[in-house]
Design an enzyme around this catalytic site. Structure first.
Site, PDB file in Angstrom:
ATOM      1  N   MET A  84      66.699  58.437  49.370  1.00  0.00           N
ATOM      2  CA  MET A  84      68.226  58.937  48.316  1.00  0.00           C
ATOM      3  C   MET A  84      68.966  59.192  49.096  1.00  0.00           C
ATOM      4  O   MET A  84      69.209  60.058  49.377  1.00  0.00           O
ATOM      5  CB  MET A  84      67.066  59.645  46.482  1.00  0.00           C
ATOM      6  N   PRO A  85      70.521  58.727  48.976  1.00  0.00           N
ATOM      7  CA  PRO A  85      71.422  58.610  49.555  1.00  0.00           C
ATOM      8  C   PRO A  85      72.181  59.904  48.715  1.00  0.00           C
ATOM      9  O   PRO A  85      71.850  59.724  47.095  1.00  0.00           O
ATOM     10  CB  PRO A  85      72.316  57.210  48.890  1.00  0.00           C
TER      11      PRO A  85
END
Length: 61
Positions: free
Chosen positions: A1-2
């Protein structure tokens, strides 16, 4: 998850901050081929008294 952290000077309209969040989300999604639902953007507004350039707070320039 950025997770993307953005620090900006305080005082911009909420519409501009929303636009930044949208544009960053779209760019990261396209670049990393990541689903938009997995991208988090955190915008922190810094008071001008707490942001210095060349030794002078932005509140004084």
């Amino acid at each position: 998850m950025p997770i993307i952290n953005v620090q900006i000077l305080e005082g911009r309209p909420k519409e501009k901050i929303a636009e930044v969040i949208l544009n960053i989300t779209n760019t990261v999604s396209e670049t990393l081929d990541a689903p938009k639902e997995s991208i988090r953007v955190i915008v922190t507004e810094i008071p001008k008294t707490h942001w210095g350039v060349a030794g002078t707070p932005k509140s004084e320039s």
